[in-house]
Design a protein around this motif. Structure first.
Motif, PDB file in Angstrom:
ATOM      1  N   ARG A 408     -18.392  12.920 -41.686  1.00  0.00           N
ATOM      2  CA  ARG A 408     -18.800  12.543 -40.331  1.00  0.00           C
ATOM      3  C   ARG A 408     -19.096  11.055 -40.227  1.00  0.00           C
ATOM      4  O   ARG A 408     -19.288  10.527 -39.134  1.00  0.00           O
ATOM      5  CB  ARG A 408     -20.015  13.367 -39.921  1.00  0.00           C
ATOM      6  CG  ARG A 408     -19.750  14.876 -39.955  1.00  0.00           C
ATOM      7  CD  ARG A 408     -20.992  15.699 -39.704  1.00  0.00           C
ATOM      8  NE  ARG A 408     -21.442  15.605 -38.332  1.00  0.00           N
ATOM      9  CZ  ARG A 408     -22.556  16.174 -37.866  1.00  0.00           C
ATOM     10  NH1 ARG A 408     -23.325  16.883 -38.694  1.00  0.00           N
ATOM     11  NH2 ARG A 408     -22.898  16.030 -36.605  1.00  0.00           N
ATOM     12  N   VAL A 409     -19.121  10.381 -41.384  1.00  0.00           N
ATOM     13  CA  VAL A 409     -19.457   8.963 -41.435  1.00  0.00           C
ATOM     14  C   VAL A 409     -18.393   8.227 -42.232  1.00  0.00           C
ATOM     15  O   VAL A 409     -17.904   8.731 -43.252  1.00  0.00           O
ATOM     16  CB  VAL A 409     -20.826   8.742 -42.102  1.00  0.00           C
ATOM     17  CG1 VAL A 409     -21.209   7.265 -42.080  1.00  0.00           C
ATOM     18  CG2 VAL A 409     -21.901   9.585 -41.446  1.00  0.00           C
ATOM     19  N   ALA A 410     -18.041   7.022 -41.779  1.00  0.00           N
ATOM     20  CA  ALA A 410     -17.074   6.193 -42.501  1.00  0.00           C
ATOM     21  C   ALA A 410     -17.566   4.758 -42.561  1.00  0.00           C
ATOM     22  O   ALA A 410     -18.206   4.263 -41.633  1.00  0.00           O
ATOM     23  CB  ALA A 410     -15.702   6.241 -41.837  1.00  0.00           C
ATOM     24  N   VAL A 411     -17.234   4.097 -43.664  1.00  0.00           N
ATOM     25  CA  VAL A 411     -17.424   2.657 -43.800  1.00  0.00           C
ATOM     26  C   VAL A 411     -16.055   2.007 -43.656  1.00  0.00           C
ATOM     27  O   VAL A 411     -15.110   2.394 -44.350  1.00  0.00           O
ATOM     28  CB  VAL A 411     -18.040   2.299 -45.166  1.00  0.00           C
ATOM     29  CG1 VAL A 411     -18.125   0.782 -45.335  1.00  0.00           C
ATOM     30  CG2 VAL A 411     -19.423   2.929 -45.315  1.00  0.00           C
ATOM     31  N   LEU A 412     -15.937   1.044 -42.733  1.00  0.00           N
ATOM     32  CA  LEU A 412     -14.678   0.316 -42.560  1.00  0.00           C
ATOM     33  C   LEU A 412     -14.574  -0.785 -43.596  1.00  0.00           C
ATOM     34  O   LEU A 412     -15.553  -1.497 -43.865  1.00  0.00           O
ATOM     35  CB  LEU A 412     -14.588  -0.304 -41.163  1.00  0.00           C
ATOM     36  CG  LEU A 412     -14.413   0.613 -39.958  1.00  0.00           C
ATOM     37  CD1 LEU A 412     -14.087  -0.230 -38.724  1.00  0.00           C
ATOM     38  CD2 LEU A 412     -13.325   1.642 -40.179  1.00  0.00           C
ATOM     39  N   PHE A 413     -13.381  -0.944 -44.163  1.00  0.00           N
ATOM     40  CA  PHE A 413     -13.130  -2.005 -45.136  1.00  0.00           C
ATOM     41  C   PHE A 413     -11.900  -2.778 -44.683  1.00  0.00           C
ATOM     42  O   PHE A 413     -10.834  -2.200 -44.480  1.00  0.00           O
ATOM     43  CB  PHE A 413     -12.902  -1.422 -46.530  1.00  0.00           C
ATOM     44  CG  PHE A 413     -12.961  -2.451 -47.618  1.00  0.00           C
ATOM     45  CD1 PHE A 413     -14.166  -2.746 -48.236  1.00  0.00           C
ATOM     46  CD2 PHE A 413     -11.826  -3.137 -48.017  1.00  0.00           C
ATOM     47  CE1 PHE A 413     -14.237  -3.701 -49.238  1.00  0.00           C
ATOM     48  CE2 PHE A 413     -11.884  -4.095 -49.014  1.00  0.00           C
ATOM     49  CZ  PHE A 413     -13.096  -4.377 -49.632  1.00  0.00           C
ATOM     50  N   ASP A 414     -12.062  -4.087 -44.525  1.00  0.00           N
ATOM     51  CA  ASP A 414     -11.005  -4.911 -43.939  1.00  0.00           C
ATOM     52  C   ASP A 414     -10.691  -6.091 -44.848  1.00  0.00           C
ATOM     53  O   ASP A 414     -11.538  -6.943 -45.085  1.00  0.00           O
ATOM     54  CB  ASP A 414     -11.452  -5.422 -42.562  1.00  0.00           C
ATOM     55  CG  ASP A 414     -10.412  -6.310 -41.905  1.00  0.00           C
ATOM     56  OD1 ASP A 414      -9.236  -5.909 -41.863  1.00  0.00           O
ATOM     57  OD2 ASP A 414     -10.778  -7.408 -41.445  1.00  0.00           O
ATOM     58  N   TRP A 415      -9.451  -6.129 -45.367  1.00  0.00           N
ATOM     59  CA  TRP A 415      -9.083  -7.193 -46.297  1.00  0.00           C
ATOM     60  C   TRP A 415      -9.168  -8.573 -45.654  1.00  0.00           C
ATOM     61  O   TRP A 415      -9.617  -9.531 -46.302  1.00  0.00           O
ATOM     62  CB  TRP A 415      -7.671  -6.952 -46.839  1.00  0.00           C
ATOM     63  CG  TRP A 415      -7.696  -6.260 -48.164  1.00  0.00           C
ATOM     64  CD1 TRP A 415      -7.636  -6.839 -49.393  1.00  0.00           C
ATOM     65  CD2 TRP A 415      -7.824  -4.859 -48.402  1.00  0.00           C
ATOM     66  NE1 TRP A 415      -7.718  -5.888 -50.387  1.00  0.00           N
ATOM     67  CE2 TRP A 415      -7.832  -4.668 -49.806  1.00  0.00           C
ATOM     68  CE3 TRP A 415      -7.936  -3.743 -47.575  1.00  0.00           C
ATOM     69  CZ2 TRP A 415      -7.937  -3.407 -50.386  1.00  0.00           C
ATOM     70  CZ3 TRP A 415      -8.041  -2.492 -48.153  1.00  0.00           C
ATOM     71  CH2 TRP A 415      -8.042  -2.337 -49.535  1.00  0.00           C
TER      72      TRP A 415
END
Length: 683
Positions: A408-415
């Motif tokens: 239900r939860v996500a951490v966004l990771f952006d190069w």
């Protein structure tokens, strides 16, 4: 991202159908033939069913230009197949042989200061060298044609850890390729001048030939030039992968092709979210980074690998049974860690568990790197642990092919935010993008949450809470998606130095946080970075470091969750939350560390109605990770502590466990550094 349509899961096409793949890099060229016989016997004993072969064997396969020696490789391929061990065959192009660089020194890479990187190590080649490309593709074609019908071949392994040592090349080949890349991207020099803001410092270009990579300069290089060079370097290596892949596909169209990513630590040169759609299945290498949060970092990297794989099964190509050889101090793993680390990867979607390497080398630069079969031989704790893990993986056969369970939860990771936020000439050089992302992940794990780590192009609507730490680069399209997510009922959390620039690294004017200013209902005129060792206190008891912001509330329904108690902004907001549509957007203006973030997340999760399924007594001590099959749900419970944990209040039948507690046979006890897998009906 998209994958070439092969079978739903390539592992099911292998001879060990219904089993997790288990094995290692295998380097028989380092050993005599009698040792090969012993190797396959011990591989069978350990449960090994796949090896990656030929990774650094170019000089053996082609001892001189156009002359090939396949006798030893034919023999090894046949021997492995006879013993039920499949082969992920490498293209052997990771390191060119001495004859190639002696004849063509122009293939050698050049660093930012103009120094040539000479042979003697590995990966001493330019990604943009047409000469290297020509020799490499010839070798790939010869290999593919020789082994196209070999029954032991199940996958192709292009090169090895592309960009591990040669991602940044500043040679003349790179300069020419960079100009071509820029011409394709921008069309005209006039457009490039606009995007690069070249009127600053009299950098305006009149011709493509004037443009260079950002080599060692008298002052800070142009930031957008640096960003485009990062993009170009990732694309140049990706283009080399594609070139080898297309040769393989032309000869063996039904054999899947992969290459091993390096989703760990600071291997940030390649934008793997962009690469993921190029491989037939995602593969990753990971080595444990010692320290108090080593397990969380391992779990974070595995979750990110699953995230860029789109939740589908992936291949753990390399990790270590014990010590590595390339840190200042290389400590072995503690009892239980070999199995625990392997099963954490399986929990996050790995359908293959492999190590570097099968037999520990007795010479060469990696002779002190651990292996499945150590220098001590089969009568060793390491090999006993390897055999035991083979049995555990056998018990987990029903997990094969299952995908990522619902989080239900996500951490966004952006190069691109990772790249740009750590550039020079910024408010602080102390910012560590990956550390901040890991802090949020660890805090969520402490709260007992199942957490995904996903790239910014992932569908956000499947989550109720999305964490976007230091989301520095926000193009219009991403800004619109985040606005829609919140308006549709999602809960967004972001931090300092987010929303600041567009995709060209141009500051969004009107006040920070730029693209997210309206959504958050705040405005910041100036950044307030802190010196190393400096801190501020918040009125919720947390301590902030690295950064502060002087926040002005501009929107309706903005709630102050915490204020500064000390520092330049004492009495002003430090953490805010705005209701927007049926969702909310929260802003954290300082680095809080894991403990401080738990307080913020407790509030956000509570308001979003997101509750851990883990019993409260286990939260913080046990990490839950879920895989979901068509008929079954698999709960991986990972002991994050050095003590045994009593498992209570859980539903499901035990499917497998890494070990039993030393002083207890009770099924309800999860030993220190242990993992247990529970199986239940789907939700």
């Amino acid at each position: 991202m998209s994958y070439r349509p092969l079978s739903a899961n390539w592992f099911t096409a292998t001879r060990w159908e219904g089993r997790l793949a288990y094995g290692a890099d295998y380097n028989p060229e380092q050993w005599s033939r009698p040792v090969w016989q012993e190797d396959v016997r011990l591989m069978n004993e350990a449960g090994v069913n796949i090896v990656s072969l030929g990774i650094f064997s170019w000089a053996r396969i082609e001892p001189e230009p156009g002359v090939h020696d396949f006798g030893w490789l034919d023999e090894v391929m046949d021997l492995l197949h006879e013993h039920g061990i499949a082969v992920d065959l490498a293209t052997a192009t990771a390191s060119p042989p001495p004859w190639l660089t002696a004849r063509h020194p122009e293939v050698l890479p050049v660093d930012r200061q103009g120094r040539t990187l000479w042979p003697g190590g590995r990966q001493h080649w330019r990604p943009t060298s047409p000469v290297f490309r020509d020799y490499a593709l010839r070798l790939v074609r010869v290999l593919a044609e020789r082994y196209r019908d070999h029954p032991g071949l199940v996958a192709w392994h292009v090169s090895n850890e592309l960009g591990c040592h040669n991602v940044y090349d500043y040679s003349e080949d790179a300069a020419r390729a960079f100009r071509n890349w820029l011409r394709s991207r921008y069309g005209t020099v006039e457009r490039l001048n606009e995007v690069w803001a070249t009127d600053f410092w009299s950098q305006r270009y009149g011709d493509w030939a004037e443009i260079l990579p950002p080599r060692w300069a008298a002052a800070f290089p142009n930031p957008t030039q640096q960003l485009d060079f990062q993009r170009f370097c990732s694309d140049a290596l990706k283009d080399h992968f594609r070139a080898e892949r297309e040769v393989l596909r032309s000869v063996t169209p039904s054999v899947p092709v992969t290459t091993n990513f390096m989703l760990m630590g600071n291997a940030k040169g390649m934008n793997y979210a962009d690469w993921a759609g190029e491989v037939d299945f995602v593969s990753n290498d990971h080595y444990l980074n010692p320290g108090p949060r080593a397990l969380d970092e391992l779990s974070f990297s595995a979750a990110l690998t699953g995230g860029i794989a789109g939740g589908r099964p992936w291949f753990l190509m390399e990790h270590a049974t014990g010590a590595v050889n390339w840190r200042a101090v290389n400590k072995p793993k503690k009892p239980g860690e070999l199995a625990r680390d392997s099963l954490v990867h399986v929990a996050h979607g790995a359908d293959a568990v492999c190590f570097f390497q099968w037999r520990q080398s007795r010479a060469g630069a990696e002779k002190y790197h651990s292996a499945m079969l150590p220098h001590a031989g089969e009568d060793s704790d390491t090999f006993r642990a390897v055999r035991q893990l083979g049995g555990v993986l056998e018990d987990l056969s029903t997990v094969v092919g299952s995908e990522r369970g619902r989080a239900r939860v996500a951490v966004l990771f952006d190069w691109e935010s990772w790249w740009v936020s750590e550039f020079d000439s910024h408010p602080t050089c102390l910012l560590d993008y990956r550390r901040e992302a890991l802090d949020w992940y660890s805090a969520l794990v402490e709260l007992g949450m199942v957490v995904d780590v996903v790239p910014t192009d992932a569908p956000l609507e499947r989550y109720e809470v999305v964490i976007a730490p230091v989301l520095h680069v926000v193009p219009d399209e991403l800004s619109e998606r985040l606005h829609r997510f919140v308006a549709g009922g999602g809960h967004l959390v972001t931090t300092y130095f987010s929303g600041t620039v567009d995709e060209h690294d141009h500051v969004r004017l009107g006040g920070y946080p730029g693209a997210l200013r309206e959504l958050l209902g705040i405005r910041i005129e100036e950044f307030g970075p802190l010196f190393e060792g400096e801190s501020v206190e918040l009125d919720d008891g947390a301590t902030g470091t690295l950064w502060t912001d002087r926040i002005e509330l501009t929107g309706e329904d903005v709630e102050v969750l915490a204020s500064y108690r000390s520092g330049d902004h004492a009495g002003r907001p430090a953490i805010t939350r705005r209701r927007w549509g049926s969702g909310s957007a929260c802003y954290v203006s300082t680095r809080l560390g894991v403990a401080g973030l738990e307080r913020v997340l407790g509030t956000v999760l509570d308001r979003a109605g997101v509750v851990s399924e883990l019993p409260e007594s286990l939260r913080g001590r046990v990490q839950p990770v879920v895989r979901q099959g068509a008929q079954r749900r698999y709960w991986f419970l990972i002991n994050r502590t050095e003590q045994d944990v009593e498992l209570t209040g859980l539903v499901g039948a035990e499917l497998a466990r890494s070990a039993r507690a030393q002083h207890s046979d009770a099924a309800s006890v999860l030993p220190a550094r242990g993992v247990v897998v529970l199986e239940s009906s789907p939700e």
